[in-house]
Design an enzyme around this catalytic site. Structure first.
Site, PDB file in Angstrom:
ATOM      1  N   ARG A  21       0.855  -1.184   0.000  1.00  0.00           N
ATOM      2  CA  ARG A  21       0.000   0.000   0.000  1.00  0.00           C
ATOM      3  C   ARG A  21       0.896   1.240   0.000  1.00  0.00           C
ATOM      4  O   ARG A  21       2.068   1.173   0.377  1.00  0.00           O
ATOM      5  CB  ARG A  21      -0.903   0.010   1.238  1.00  0.00           C
ATOM      6  CG  ARG A  21      -1.860  -1.181   1.309  1.00  0.00           C
ATOM      7  CD  ARG A  21      -2.704  -1.118   2.572  1.00  0.00           C
ATOM      8  NE  ARG A  21      -3.645  -2.239   2.651  1.00  0.00           N
ATOM      9  CZ  ARG A  21      -3.397  -3.397   3.265  1.00  0.00           C
ATOM     10  NH1 ARG A  21      -2.222  -3.586   3.863  1.00  0.00           N
ATOM     11  NH2 ARG A  21      -4.292  -4.354   3.286  1.00  0.00           N
ATOM     12  N   LYS A  55      -2.278  -2.220   7.284  1.00  0.00           N
ATOM     13  CA  LYS A  55      -3.683  -1.925   7.557  1.00  0.00           C
ATOM     14  C   LYS A  55      -4.182  -2.809   8.690  1.00  0.00           C
ATOM     15  O   LYS A  55      -3.915  -4.010   8.719  1.00  0.00           O
ATOM     16  CB  LYS A  55      -4.516  -2.160   6.291  1.00  0.00           C
ATOM     17  CG  LYS A  55      -5.945  -1.671   6.405  1.00  0.00           C
ATOM     18  CD  LYS A  55      -6.651  -1.791   5.074  1.00  0.00           C
ATOM     19  CE  LYS A  55      -8.071  -1.240   5.149  1.00  0.00           C
ATOM     20  NZ  LYS A  55      -8.776  -1.350   3.857  1.00  0.00           N
ATOM     21  N   HIS A 101      -2.077   3.067  -6.195  1.00  0.00           N
ATOM     22  CA  HIS A 101      -2.659   1.848  -5.617  1.00  0.00           C
ATOM     23  C   HIS A 101      -2.929   0.786  -6.686  1.00  0.00           C
ATOM     24  O   HIS A 101      -3.002  -0.412  -6.376  1.00  0.00           O
ATOM     25  CB  HIS A 101      -3.953   2.179  -4.876  1.00  0.00           C
ATOM     26  CG  HIS A 101      -4.394   1.107  -3.920  1.00  0.00           C
ATOM     27  ND1 HIS A 101      -3.688   0.788  -2.776  1.00  0.00           N
ATOM     28  CD2 HIS A 101      -5.459   0.262  -3.949  1.00  0.00           C
ATOM     29  CE1 HIS A 101      -4.307  -0.198  -2.141  1.00  0.00           C
ATOM     30  NE2 HIS A 101      -5.383  -0.528  -2.829  1.00  0.00           N
ATOM     31  N   ARG A 144      -0.526  -2.122  -6.788  1.00  0.00           N
ATOM     32  CA  ARG A 144      -0.797  -3.230  -5.862  1.00  0.00           C
ATOM     33  C   ARG A 144      -1.799  -4.208  -6.468  1.00  0.00           C
ATOM     34  O   ARG A 144      -1.607  -5.426  -6.387  1.00  0.00           O
ATOM     35  CB  ARG A 144      -1.309  -2.662  -4.539  1.00  0.00           C
ATOM     36  CG  ARG A 144      -1.727  -3.680  -3.491  1.00  0.00           C
ATOM     37  CD  ARG A 144      -2.049  -2.949  -2.189  1.00  0.00           C
ATOM     38  NE  ARG A 144      -2.939  -3.685  -1.316  1.00  0.00           N
ATOM     39  CZ  ARG A 144      -2.531  -4.551  -0.388  1.00  0.00           C
ATOM     40  NH1 ARG A 144      -1.247  -4.809  -0.247  1.00  0.00           N
ATOM     41  NH2 ARG A 144      -3.409  -5.162   0.401  1.00  0.00           N
ATOM     42  N   HIS A 156      -4.431  -9.412   3.483  1.00  0.00           N
ATOM     43  CA  HIS A 156      -5.887  -9.439   3.552  1.00  0.00           C
ATOM     44  C   HIS A 156      -6.336 -10.351   4.685  1.00  0.00           C
ATOM     45  O   HIS A 156      -5.858 -11.486   4.803  1.00  0.00           O
ATOM     46  CB  HIS A 156      -6.490  -9.956   2.237  1.00  0.00           C
ATOM     47  CG  HIS A 156      -6.394  -8.977   1.123  1.00  0.00           C
ATOM     48  ND1 HIS A 156      -6.520  -9.334  -0.212  1.00  0.00           N
ATOM     49  CD2 HIS A 156      -6.191  -7.632   1.116  1.00  0.00           C
ATOM     50  CE1 HIS A 156      -6.384  -8.258  -0.969  1.00  0.00           C
ATOM     51  NE2 HIS A 156      -6.197  -7.223  -0.186  1.00  0.00           N
ATOM     52  N   TYR A 213      -9.455 -10.664  -7.474  1.00  0.00           N
ATOM     53  CA  TYR A 213      -8.493 -10.680  -8.572  1.00  0.00           C
ATOM     54  C   TYR A 213      -8.751 -11.820  -9.553  1.00  0.00           C
ATOM     55  O   TYR A 213      -8.247 -11.794 -10.675  1.00  0.00           O
ATOM     56  CB  TYR A 213      -7.070 -10.752  -8.014  1.00  0.00           C
ATOM     57  CG  TYR A 213      -6.749  -9.541  -7.169  1.00  0.00           C
ATOM     58  CD1 TYR A 213      -6.636  -8.275  -7.745  1.00  0.00           C
ATOM     59  CD2 TYR A 213      -6.635  -9.632  -5.793  1.00  0.00           C
ATOM     60  CE1 TYR A 213      -6.395  -7.148  -6.971  1.00  0.00           C
ATOM     61  CE2 TYR A 213      -6.387  -8.511  -5.006  1.00  0.00           C
ATOM     62  CZ  TYR A 213      -6.276  -7.281  -5.608  1.00  0.00           C
ATOM     63  OH  TYR A 213      -6.051  -6.160  -4.846  1.00  0.00           O
TER      64      TYR A 213
END
Length: 300
Positions: free
Chosen positions: A138, A163, A237, A240, A263, A272
Site C-alpha cells: 500500500r 492496515k 494503488h 498493488r 488481507h 483478482y
C-alpha cells in the site's frame, strides 16, 4: 486528528484511541465530523438533532452525490462520534447503512507498467514505485518502509503495522533488493528507506519523515499521462492490484497472495480472479473433452 477544535476534541481523540483506531482512521473520522459541524454553521454537535442528522446524510448522498466509499466512512465516523463521544444512541444509527461499491479495480499490464516507469524521471520516485509494485505494498506502507525491515539474506520485506496495525512479511525480488541498496547509499538514512529529501535534496540522512504523499502521487500521475495510459481510475494503488493479478496469472497460490497482501479475508483477495483471463483460454476445449460422447446416444 487536529480537526475538532471544540470542547469535544479531547474526548473524541481518547475514544478513537481506546477503540484501537489507527492514526489515518482518526484523521478520516475527524474530517467527516468537521464537515458535519461546518454544514450546520459551527453548531455544537450535542445540539444537532436526530432529524438534522438524517437530512445531512440524505443531502450528502442525493445532492452532493458522494461515492459509496465516502458515504461509508462518513456514516461510520459520525455514528462512532455520536455513540461514543456525544452519547446519543439514536434510532437512525440502527438503520443507517451506506452502500458498498462493487466496482472492480483497474489493473495494468506488465507492458503498461514498463511504459509508466520509463517516464519516471527521478531515481527516488522510480525506486519507490518499483518497490510498491514488486512487493504489492500500500502507498503508506511504502512511504514508511524501514531500513530494519529489509532482510536481504532471506529476501523478505517486513511490513510494520500495515492496515489494521498488522505486521506481515512479503517476498523481496532480487532486482528490487538491488534497487533499494543502490538508492539507500544516496542518502544513508538509518531508519527510513524513503526519507523526505528536502528542497535542497540534502535532508535525506537526517530526515525523520518520509517523502510527501503528494509528491509520489504526482510523479506517478505525470508518468501515466506521459506514457499515454488511458485507463480510468489508475493510481499508485493500481500497482498493488496489478501485482496481485500478475502473481495469480503466473500461478501463485491465491492463499499465498492473500498473505502477501495482508488481507484478513480470502474473499477480498478473490476479487483478482475477476481481473484475469488466465486459465480460461483452454476452458472450452477442456469442457468439450469432459463432455465427449454425449452425441453418440441412440435417442431420436
Amino acid at each position: 486528528m487536529a480537526v475538532l477544535q471544540t470542547p469535544w476534541y479531547d474526548k473524541a481523540v481518547e475514544a478513537l484511541k481506546l477503540n484501537g483506531k489507527s492514526e489515518r482512521t482518526q484523521e478520516a473520522y475527524a474530517r467527516h465530523v468537521r464537515k458535519l459541524i461546518e454544514f450546520h454553521h459551527g453548531k455544537d454537535p450535542d445540539r444537532i438533532t436526530e432529524e438534522e442528522l438524517r437530512k445531512y446524510f440524505i443531502h450528502r448522498q442525493d445532492v452532493n452525490k458522494w461515492q459509496p466509499n465516502t458515504m461509508r466512512i462518513c456514516c461510520s465516523a459520525i455514528k462512532f462520534f455520536y455513540l461514543h463521544v456525544v452519547e446519543r444512541d439514536w434510532h437512525i444509527f440502527k438503520v443507517l447503512k451506506a452502500p458498498y461499491e462493487k466496482r472492480l479495480p483497474a489493473v495494468l499490464t506488465r507492458e503498461e507498467i514498463n511504459l509508466i516507469f520509463a517516464e519516471i524521471t527521478t531515481f527516488h520516485n522510480y525506486v519507490f514505485h518499483s518497490t510498491i509494485y514488486s512487493c504489492g505494498l500500500r502507498l503508506q506502507e511504502g512511504l514508511f518502509l524501514q531500513v530494519s525491515g529489509i532482510d536481504g539474506k532471506r529476501k523478505l520485506v517486513h511490513v510494520h503495522r500495515g492496515k489494521g496495525a498488522k505486521d506481515r512479511y512479503v517476498p523481496l525480488p532480487d532486482a528490487t533488493l538491488n534497487l533499494l541498496r543502490r538508492y539507500w547509499v544516496t542518502h544513508r538514512n538509518r531508519e527510513l528507506i524513503f526519507p523526505a529529501l528536502g528542497r535542497g535534496q540534502n535532508l535525506g540522512p537526517v530526515s525523520k519523515t518520509p517523502m510527501a504523499i503528494d509528491s509520489v502521487q504526482g510523479a506517478f500521475r505525470q508518468a501515466k499521462f506521459a506514457a499515454g495510459i488511458k485507463k480510468r481510475h489508475v493510481s499508485v494503488h493500481t500497482l498493488r492490484h496489478s501485482y496481485a493479478t500478475h502473481l495469480l496469472e503466473a500461478g501463485v497460490n491465491i492463499r499465498a497472495i492473500q498473505r502477501y497482501l495482508g488481507h484478513a479475508r480470502l474473499e477480498t483477495t478473490m476479487v483478482y480472479l475477476h481481473l484475469t483471463s488466465k486459465g480460461q483460454e483452454n476452458a472450452f476445449g477442456i469442457i468439450s473433452n469432459v463432455m465427449k460422447g454425449l452425441d453418440h446416444g441412440d435417442c431420436r
